[in-house]
Design an enzyme around this catalytic site. Sequence first.
Site, PDB file in Angstrom:
ATOM      1  N   LYS A  53       0.839  -1.201   0.000  1.00 27.38           N
ATOM      2  CA  LYS A  53       0.000   0.000   0.000  1.00 27.38           C
ATOM      3  C   LYS A  53       0.871   1.247   0.000  1.00 27.38           C
ATOM      4  O   LYS A  53       0.608   2.203  -0.749  1.00 27.38           O
ATOM      5  CB  LYS A  53      -0.936  -0.012   1.205  1.00 27.38           C
ATOM      6  N   GLN A  97      -5.438  -2.417   8.913  1.00 27.63           N
ATOM      7  CA  GLN A  97      -5.219  -3.746   8.352  1.00 27.63           C
ATOM      8  C   GLN A  97      -5.918  -4.795   9.208  1.00 27.63           C
ATOM      9  O   GLN A  97      -5.744  -4.837  10.421  1.00 27.63           O
ATOM     10  CB  GLN A  97      -3.718  -4.046   8.273  1.00 27.63           C
ATOM     11  N   ASP A 120     -11.735   2.100   3.221  1.00 30.17           N
ATOM     12  CA  ASP A 120     -12.055   0.713   2.888  1.00 30.17           C
ATOM     13  C   ASP A 120     -13.375   0.269   3.500  1.00 30.17           C
ATOM     14  O   ASP A 120     -13.652  -0.921   3.606  1.00 30.17           O
ATOM     15  CB  ASP A 120     -10.931  -0.239   3.313  1.00 30.17           C
TER      16      ASP A 120
END
Length: 288
Positions: A53, A97, A120
């Site tokens: 990322k 994450q 996200d």
Amino acid sequence: MSPELLRGEPVAAPIRERVAERVRVLREEGTTPTLATVLMSDDPADERFVELKHETCDDVGIATRDVRLEPDAPAERLYREVERLSDDPAVDAVFVQVPLPDAVSLAAVRRRLEPWKDVDCLHYENVGRLVAGEPRFVPATTAAVCRLLSAYDIPVAGADVVVVGRSGVIGTPLANRLLWDRSVGNATVTVCHSRTADLAAHTRRADIVVTAAGTPGVVDGSMLSSGTVVVDVSANRKPEGVVGDVVFESAVEKASTITPVPGGVGPVTLATLVENVARAATRGDGEC
């Protein structure tokens, strides 16, 4: 005849180029889009995902912050970091994450994310907007699968799609997205999971099988009908390398089209993530 490979890089490259141009303009105007990643794991696979990322952000001119916590640290430390980054005006986007340690409440993390920084789609508000078909952001992996299907002209409307895996970050958002009444939508979607009684019965009748279970070998060629489109989202790290959920060697005997692992969904996921970061930096104003 060998199946067509759904390679991600030809799809990802133009997305990155558009994002890089948008970021260049923003920086000239005095705004440097910034993504903060939060990692609470010592799993090498998770560490590598975060590194990728950051590398993609660097490629398109997005600044990054790298927050790492020991997996046995108190959950409150993670919650405070998420709150701090959500409140920091210099941070445009926050990516946590997952999976997280068992002692950490994902619900508590969801609530602490600022929705416009939640690129996200973890926050409940963003999940609700996604289900309603009016998203602020489409999660990167969900968007990547849709971009691949569109780029390779795979019909989705009216298709029977089986999604293997019901996680709140991939399987469930993807299933909802494929139901939308718009491009790369209008599918008939079945979500299968660890309690599904006869997985093969479902996958054999599918036009499109998408695997996102994180379980190597959960689907093989015997579980597919001839001509099935196979999209393998997972990237499972094993001693012999990165493998997906699908047994590729047997699946290619049945599939008409299939993603390689690695090199399929992954590059497009990274490209759509930085696209979301650029969108977050302008609160949705302007195109990427």
